[in-house]
Design a protein around this motif. Structure first.
Motif, mmCIF file in Angstrom:
data_model
loop_
_atom_site.group_PDB
_atom_site.id
_atom_site.type_symbol
_atom_site.label_atom_id
_atom_site.label_comp_id
_atom_site.label_asym_id
_atom_site.label_seq_id
_atom_site.Cartn_x
_atom_site.Cartn_y
_atom_site.Cartn_z
ATOM 1 N N LEU A 48 0.851 -1.176 0.000
ATOM 2 C CA LEU A 48 0.000 0.000 0.000
ATOM 3 C C LEU A 48 0.888 1.228 0.000
ATOM 4 C CD1 LEU A 48 -2.904 -0.775 2.486
ATOM 5 C CD2 LEU A 48 -2.842 -1.050 0.025
ATOM 6 N N SER A 49 0.893 1.918 -1.106
ATOM 7 C CA SER A 49 1.787 3.054 -1.241
ATOM 8 C C SER A 49 1.127 4.115 -2.101
ATOM 9 C CB SER A 49 3.114 2.614 -1.860
ATOM 10 O OG SER A 49 2.902 2.067 -3.159
ATOM 11 N N GLY A 50 1.807 5.218 -2.266
ATOM 12 C CA GLY A 50 1.280 6.301 -3.070
ATOM 13 C C GLY A 50 0.810 7.452 -2.190
ATOM 14 N N GLU A 51 0.016 8.330 -2.795
ATOM 15 C CA GLU A 51 -0.449 9.531 -2.111
ATOM 16 C C GLU A 51 -1.952 9.669 -2.290
ATOM 17 O OE1 GLU A 51 -0.111 14.113 -3.293
ATOM 18 O OE2 GLU A 51 1.825 13.253 -2.700
ATOM 19 N N LEU A 52 -2.661 9.919 -1.189
ATOM 20 C CA LEU A 52 -4.112 10.100 -1.223
ATOM 21 C C LEU A 52 -4.476 11.385 -0.495
ATOM 22 C CD1 LEU A 52 -5.692 6.605 -0.434
ATOM 23 C CD2 LEU A 52 -5.755 7.813 -2.600
ATOM 24 N N THR A 53 -5.381 12.152 -1.093
ATOM 25 C CA THR A 53 -5.924 13.338 -0.441
ATOM 26 C C THR A 53 -7.367 13.044 -0.055
ATOM 27 O OG1 THR A 53 -4.506 14.793 -1.752
ATOM 28 C CG2 THR A 53 -6.403 15.795 -0.658
ATOM 29 N N LEU A 54 -7.694 13.267 1.212
ATOM 30 C CA LEU A 54 -8.989 12.881 1.748
ATOM 31 C C LEU A 54 -9.647 14.073 2.423
ATOM 32 C CD1 LEU A 54 -9.784 9.550 3.460
ATOM 33 C CD2 LEU A 54 -10.528 11.661 4.542
ATOM 34 N N SER A 55 -10.904 14.326 2.063
ATOM 35 C CA SER A 55 -11.692 15.400 2.663
ATOM 36 C C SER A 55 -12.666 14.810 3.670
ATOM 37 C CB SER A 55 -12.449 16.147 1.558
ATOM 38 O OG SER A 55 -13.382 17.043 2.110
ATOM 39 N N MET A 56 -12.860 15.501 4.796
ATOM 40 C CA MET A 56 -13.773 14.978 5.811
ATOM 41 C C MET A 56 -14.383 16.117 6.610
ATOM 42 S SD MET A 56 -10.932 13.242 8.271
ATOM 43 C CE MET A 56 -9.553 14.190 8.925
ATOM 44 N N TYR A 92 -21.463 13.350 5.230
ATOM 45 C CA TYR A 92 -22.788 13.040 5.730
ATOM 46 C C TYR A 92 -23.804 13.251 4.611
ATOM 47 C CZ TYR A 92 -21.119 13.085 10.587
ATOM 48 O OH TYR A 92 -20.473 12.807 11.762
ATOM 49 N N GLY A 93 -24.857 12.444 4.603
ATOM 50 C CA GLY A 93 -25.936 12.605 3.646
ATOM 51 C C GLY A 93 -25.814 11.675 2.455
ATOM 52 N N PRO A 110 -21.228 2.981 2.104
ATOM 53 C CA PRO A 110 -21.837 3.379 3.384
ATOM 54 C C PRO A 110 -20.974 2.955 4.569
ATOM 55 C CG PRO A 110 -22.996 1.500 2.442
ATOM 56 C CD PRO A 110 -22.006 1.945 1.409
ATOM 57 N N LEU A 111 -20.690 3.898 5.448
ATOM 58 C CA LEU A 111 -19.924 3.605 6.661
ATOM 59 C C LEU A 111 -20.850 3.483 7.871
ATOM 60 C CD1 LEU A 111 -16.873 6.026 6.174
ATOM 61 C CD2 LEU A 111 -16.949 3.554 5.763
ATOM 62 N N VAL A 112 -21.740 4.462 8.050
ATOM 63 C CA VAL A 112 -22.736 4.392 9.131
ATOM 64 C C VAL A 112 -24.071 4.820 8.536
ATOM 65 C CG1 VAL A 112 -23.309 5.048 11.506
ATOM 66 C CG2 VAL A 112 -20.928 5.076 10.754
ATOM 67 N N PRO A 113 -24.785 3.904 7.885
ATOM 68 C CA PRO A 113 -26.022 4.285 7.191
ATOM 69 C C PRO A 113 -27.154 4.706 8.121
ATOM 70 C CG PRO A 113 -25.705 1.902 7.130
ATOM 71 C CD PRO A 113 -24.444 2.486 7.673
ATOM 72 N N ASP A 114 -27.133 4.289 9.386
ATOM 73 C CA ASP A 114 -28.232 4.609 10.301
ATOM 74 C C ASP A 114 -27.925 5.784 11.230
ATOM 75 O OD1 ASP A 114 -26.280 3.118 11.509
ATOM 76 O OD2 ASP A 114 -27.640 1.931 12.742
ATOM 77 N N ASN A 115 -26.919 6.574 10.895
ATOM 78 C CA ASN A 115 -26.635 7.759 11.705
ATOM 79 C C ASN A 115 -27.744 8.799 11.512
ATOM 80 O OD1 ASN A 115 -24.867 9.387 13.408
ATOM 81 N ND2 ASN A 115 -24.524 10.625 11.578
ATOM 82 N N HIS A 116 -27.993 9.607 12.538
ATOM 83 C CA HIS A 116 -29.051 10.608 12.465
ATOM 84 C C HIS A 116 -28.660 11.814 13.318
ATOM 85 C CE1 HIS A 116 -29.901 7.859 15.850
ATOM 86 N NE2 HIS A 116 -30.203 8.974 16.485
ATOM 87 N N PRO A 121 -26.647 9.775 7.197
ATOM 88 C CA PRO A 121 -25.760 8.639 6.942
ATOM 89 C C PRO A 121 -24.358 9.098 6.567
ATOM 90 C CG PRO A 121 -27.246 8.984 5.095
ATOM 91 C CD PRO A 121 -27.711 9.902 6.185
ATOM 92 N N LEU A 122 -23.375 8.327 7.003
ATOM 93 C CA LEU A 122 -21.981 8.661 6.710
ATOM 94 C C LEU A 122 -21.477 7.757 5.600
ATOM 95 C CD1 LEU A 122 -19.600 10.476 7.721
ATOM 96 C CD2 LEU A 122 -18.828 8.486 9.029
ATOM 97 N N TYR A 123 -20.891 8.379 4.567
ATOM 98 C CA TYR A 123 -20.399 7.642 3.402
ATOM 99 C C TYR A 123 -18.922 7.925 3.175
ATOM 100 C CZ TYR A 123 -25.038 6.262 1.693
ATOM 101 O OH TYR A 123 -26.265 5.686 1.548
ATOM 102 N N LEU A 124 -18.254 6.943 2.596
ATOM 103 C CA LEU A 124 -16.916 7.129 2.045
ATOM 104 C C LEU A 124 -17.077 7.188 0.537
ATOM 105 C CD1 LEU A 124 -13.814 7.228 2.238
ATOM 106 C CD2 LEU A 124 -13.809 4.725 2.200
#
Length: 302
Positions: A91-99, A146-147, A158-164, A269-272
């Motif tokens: 697992l290598s390389g570069e990833l940019t992640l927004s949260m 979210y959403g 879907p990471l947490v589909p039942d979040n509210h 809901p929380l998604y990736l």
């Protein structure tokens, strides 16, 4: 029946060396513990594998037949372990992640740092903001949002589909200002608002017995950062309508209290989300599995 790998290894070594004591020394065990382990293996298999005497040791017919299988099992487990380790190293390389700011800053950032430490050849760049990143135009590979995702061109996991959402306030605020008994009472309270996208989230929705009640809110404190809104709420400055994931720790500690618990609230809901080019990426698979495990542990307990 669960066989212990170390018992199998001891059995194979004993057969190869012709001595329980010699096998015990190889594995840094006492002869007594080694004998107990071999007896445990025989009991689990309900078969005698070794004939022991004061001067000699030999395998029974069943032991000789089983030896090849035990040897293969150990070899396969070793190969599997090497494969997993190799996968981590690759697992290598570069990833940019927004949260999102609140959950991202207070939970996700720590988890992602742990993930990177497990995969040192991988470089992670993190953007923490409640402004939605455009994965098609901005240099962002992954987004945690979210959403329900609206862009069909993205991979949505879907990471947490039942979040509210949860209506909440601090005990101090409730002591000073009271508790709303129904959604319409919120209008008479100080509310803490969040900017979602480009607009202030000013229409808070609640359901009771399937009937929607929508409240138009307006507050003196508005932020485009969810963590700021949460901190305001904990400080007793007003009522907030926060994602449950964001405030789980505060609810568990008593820093925030859930209001109007009999009402259903807005789903969050929380998604990736990932760009299409990562569809077959081992990094995406490994990261999603890692986050799912962390989120399951975080979600439990309230």
């Amino acid at each position: 029946m669960m066989l212990r790998t170390d018992d199998l290894q001891l059995f194979v070594l004993t057969a190869d060396l012709g001595s329980i004591s010699a096998a015990a020394r190889e594995l840094d065990l006492s002869p007594a513990l080694a004998s107990v382990a071999l007896k445990r293996l025989e009991q689990q298999l309900n078969t005698q594998l070794i004939l022991r005497s004061t001067r000699s040791l030999r395998l029974t017919t069943a032991g000789m037949a089983y030896l090849d299988y035990a040897r293969q099992a150990i070899q396969l487990l070793g190969q599997g372990q090497q494969l997993l380790q190799l996968g981590k190293e690759q697992l290598s390389g570069e990833l940019t992640l927004s949260m999102p700011s609140d959950f991202g800053r207070n939970s996700m950032a720590v988890w992602l740092a742990e993930f990177q430490q497990q995969h040192p050849k991988l470089q992670l760049k993190i953007r923490v903001s409640d402004r939605l990143a455009d994965l098609g135009r901005q240099p962002v590979d992954l987004a945690i949002r979210y959403g329900e995702p609206k862009d069909s061109q993205l991979i949505a996991m879907p990471l947490v589909p039942d979040n509210h959402r949860v209506l909440c306030a601090s005990p101090d605020y409730i002591r000073r200002c009271g508790t709303p008994e129904q959604p319409q009472d919120i209008s008479s309270h100080q509310v803490l608002q969040l900017v979602l996208g480009e607009a202030v989230h000013s229409k808070w929705q609640f359901w009771l017995d399937g009937q929607l009640q929508q409240v138009q809110v307006r507050g003196a404190l508005v932020a485009d950062d969810g963590d700021v809104v949460r901190r305001w709420a904990v400080a007793g400055l007003g009522i907030a309508y926060k994602s449950r994931l964001d405030i789980l720790s505060d609810l568990r500690s008593g820093a925030l209290l859930k209001l109007l618990p009999e009402y259903q609230t807005e789903q969050a809901p929380l998604y990736l989300l990932a760009v299409q080019r990562l569809s077959s990426s081992p990094v995406l698979k490994a990261l999603s599995e890692f986050l799912l495990q962390k989120l399951r542990l975080h979600w439990q307990g309230e």
